[in-house]
Enzyme design. Sequence first.
Site, PDB file in Angstrom:
ATOM      1  CG  HIS A   1       7.145 -35.552  23.633  1.00  0.00           C
ATOM      2  ND1 HIS A   1       6.032 -34.821  23.945  1.00  0.00           N
ATOM      3  CD2 HIS A   1       6.699 -36.749  23.224  1.00  0.00           C
ATOM      4  CE1 HIS A   1       4.949 -35.539  23.705  1.00  0.00           C
ATOM      5  NE2 HIS A   1       5.317 -36.712  23.270  1.00  0.00           N
ATOM      6  CE1 TYR A  16       3.630 -40.950  24.772  1.00  0.00           C
ATOM      7  CE2 TYR A  16       5.462 -39.602  24.046  1.00  0.00           C
ATOM      8  CZ  TYR A  16       4.136 -39.975  23.945  1.00  0.00           C
ATOM      9  OH  TYR A  16       3.328 -39.370  23.040  1.00  0.00           O
ATOM     10  CG  HIS A  71      -2.357 -31.370  26.508  1.00  0.00           C
ATOM     11  ND1 HIS A  71      -3.073 -32.430  25.973  1.00  0.00           N
ATOM     12  CD2 HIS A  71      -1.058 -31.756  26.500  1.00  0.00           C
ATOM     13  CE1 HIS A  71      -2.229 -33.392  25.642  1.00  0.00           C
ATOM     14  NE2 HIS A  71      -1.006 -33.023  25.957  1.00  0.00           N
ATOM     15  CG  PHE A  72       0.892 -29.950  31.086  1.00  0.00           C
ATOM     16  CD1 PHE A  72       0.797 -29.698  32.433  1.00  0.00           C
ATOM     17  CD2 PHE A  72       1.435 -28.962  30.264  1.00  0.00           C
ATOM     18  CE1 PHE A  72       1.212 -28.493  32.971  1.00  0.00           C
ATOM     19  CE2 PHE A  72       1.853 -27.748  30.793  1.00  0.00           C
ATOM     20  CZ  PHE A  72       1.738 -27.517  32.151  1.00  0.00           C
ATOM     21  CG  HIS A  73      -2.966 -29.513  35.097  1.00  0.00           C
ATOM     22  ND1 HIS A  73      -2.264 -28.473  34.567  1.00  0.00           N
ATOM     23  CD2 HIS A  73      -2.570 -29.598  36.402  1.00  0.00           C
ATOM     24  CE1 HIS A  73      -1.489 -27.918  35.503  1.00  0.00           C
ATOM     25  NE2 HIS A  73      -1.662 -28.599  36.622  1.00  0.00           N
ATOM     26  NE  ARG A 108       2.529 -22.956  28.886  1.00  0.00           N
ATOM     27  CZ  ARG A 108       3.299 -23.832  28.195  1.00  0.00           C
ATOM     28  NH1 ARG A 108       3.348 -23.776  26.872  1.00  0.00           N
ATOM     29  NH2 ARG A 108       3.974 -24.757  28.800  1.00  0.00           N
ATOM     30  NE  ARG A 109       6.397 -22.130  30.569  1.00  0.00           N
ATOM     31  CZ  ARG A 109       7.008 -22.567  29.483  1.00  0.00           C
ATOM     32  NH1 ARG A 109       7.047 -21.821  28.398  1.00  0.00           N
ATOM     33  NH2 ARG A 109       7.572 -23.739  29.476  1.00  0.00           N
TER      34      ARG A 109
END
Lengths: 76, 570
Positions: free
Chosen positions: B228, B232, B379-381, B442-443
Site C-alpha cells: 500500500h 503513495y 479503481h487503480f486505473h 479479475r486476474r
Amino acid sequence: MSIETETDSATGDDPERPRGYVVGSAPSDVERELSHDEFDPVGTLSIILVYFLILVGMWVFMYFVEFLGGELTVVG
Amino acid sequence: MSTFVDRYPDEARVVRATLVVSFAALGIGAFFGLIQALHRTGYLRIIDSTDYYTVLTGHGVLLALVFTIFFLLGLFTWAVTRSLERPMPNIRLTWAWFGLSTTGAVFAAVAIVAGLFPSLDMSADVLYTFYAPLQAHPLFYIGLAMFIVGTWIAGADWFLAYRSWRSDNPDERIPLQTFMVLTTMLMWYLSTIGVAVSVVVFLIPWSFGLIETVNPLLTRTLFWYFGHPVVYFWLMPAYLMWYTILPKLAGGRLFSDPLARVVFVLFLLLSTPVGIHHQYLDPGIAEGFKFIAMTNTMFLLLPSLLTAFTVVASMEHGARQRGGEGYLSWLGSLPWRDPAFTGMALAGLMFAAGGFSGMINAGMNINYLVHNTLWVPGHFHLTVGTAVALTMMAGSYWLVPQLTGRRLYSRPIALFQVVLWFIGMVFMSNGMHRAGLLGIPRRTAEPQYQSFDFSATIGSVTELRIQMAIGGTLLFVSVVLFLFNVLLSAIEDPIEMPVDDSLPAPLSGADGSPVVLDNLRLWTAIAIVLVILAYSLPLASIVSDGGLFGESGTFPVFIEAVYWIVGVVV
C-alpha cells in the site's frame, strides 16, 4: 523541426520571456495580482461541496442497492 | 534566462536517462495492456490464455513499478537539485544508483518476457503482486531486489544533498520540493523493509530451491506491508507536481506551503500501517486487525481531502488572476490549451472519482463484495493509471524541455493525447467498475463459468466489454502519441528559452508554519511506532500459526498469537 507556429501566448514585449508558444506560459496574461488576503476561494468551496454531494448520493445509492434490496446484487 | 539543463547539465543527463527507462517501460507495458484488454474482452486473441498471466505480470510490473518509479527517480533528482539550488554532491553516486536500478529492472523484465518463449525455461508469471504460492525465476526476484536497493541509494543521494545544503543554511526552512522528496523517501525506507525481507529471506532462497516451502500468508502480508505505501510512492511525485507546478501552470501560486507540508507528514505517518486492508479476504488474519487497518485507512482520507482543497484553491487563484469570476465560471479562465495543465487537471478529476471507489475498497464489509472482481482494477486505473500516469505524462511536456533545452514538438498533439487518455479511461474504468458490480472476476483470461452467465441490470455485459476494449485501445494510442511527441521533442534544435520554468512563491509561505513540521526525526519516530502498533501482533499471529517457512496451522489465530508472545516474553 517543431510543428508549432508562433502564437500570441508569449508576447515579444518581455525580453525575458520565450518567444512562440511554450508550455507553462500562463502567467503572461495575468490581469491582476491577488495577494493572500485578497483571495477568497469560494469556487473551491463550491466544487468541494458538489463533490461531497456526489459522494453522499453514491453512498446512499450503494446502501439501497446492496443492502435494502434484500439480497446481494453484486453476484448477479 | 537559462533553464535547468544550462545550470545543471550533469544532473539533467541523469534525469533524462531515468525518463528514457521510464518511457521505454511505459511503451512496452502499454502494449501488454492493449493485448490484455482485447484478449480479456474476446475481440482479438493473439496469445494463448496461459500467456495472459505473463502479459499481465509485464503490464503490472513495467507500468506500476518501472514506469512510475523511474519517473520519480528523475523528478526527485530534478526537484532536489532545483529547490536546493546546488548540484548533486557526487554525480558518480547518482549514476551508480541509476545503473543499479536499471540493471535490476532489466533483469526483472527479462524474466517476465522470457515466459512467452517456452524454450528459455524461465518465467515470472506471478502477477504484479509477487508473493507465494506463485513462484518466479530467481532472476525476477534478484532484479527486484537490485531495483529496490537502487532506490534506497537514490534516497541516500538526496539526503546527502540536503545535508550539504543544511550545513550552509542552518536556520532556513527546508525548501518545499526537497521536503516532499525527503518525507516520501522516509516513508519508502520504512515500507520497503517488508518487501525486502519477503524477497531476500523467503522468495529468493525458495526460487533457488534452498528452502522447500514458505508461509504464503507471511509473504502476502510482507508484500502488502509495502504494497500500500508503494501506492503513495507513485502518488507523491504526482502530488509534488500538483502542489508546486500546477499552480504555476494555472497562472497562480500555491495556496499554502504549510498545508502541503502537513499533507506529506501525514502520508509518512499513515501510509504503512494500512496494508492489511488489502487482505480483508485473507483467512489467517483476525477480523480485529483488519478493523484496525480499516480505521487507519479512513484517516488517510484527510491528506487526500486537504490536497483536493489546496490544489483546487491554487488553480482558482490562477484563474481569478486571469480574470475569472463567479462560483464556477472561473473554471473557464484556466489555460485549457496548455497540455501540461489540462493533463494534470484531468488527472486530478479522475483521482476524485478514484477516491470514491477507494472508500468502497477501504470499507471491510463492502470490500468483501468487490474484492476479487474487476471493480478493483477499475479503481487503480483511476488512481495509478490516471492520477499518476497522466500527471507524469502531462508534467513531461513541461519538464522535458528543461532537461533538453529543446521545445515541445507539438502542443496540439500533446493536448489531444491527454484528453484521449481521459476519454479512454472513462470508458475502460467505467466498464471495469460496473463489471465488478456484476461479479465478473479479475486476474483471469477466461472470466466465464460453465452453466453461468453474468447479467447486467443496466446495459449488458457485451456493452461493458466493448467499453473496456475501446478504452484500452484509446489508452494505447494515447501512449503512442505521447512517446512520439516526446521523442520528436528530444531531437528538436536547441533553443535558448524552450520553456517558462520559473516557479512562483506560495501565497502562504513556510515562514508562517510551525518549525516542528521540518523535524524529520520526530515524524520518522512516530511513523515507526505506528507501524509497530499496527503490524507486530498480526505478524506474530501469522508466524506462530503457520511458521516462518510454512508449517500448517489452524484458524482463527488471534489467541495463539497472544500465547506465542507470552511464551517469548516469559
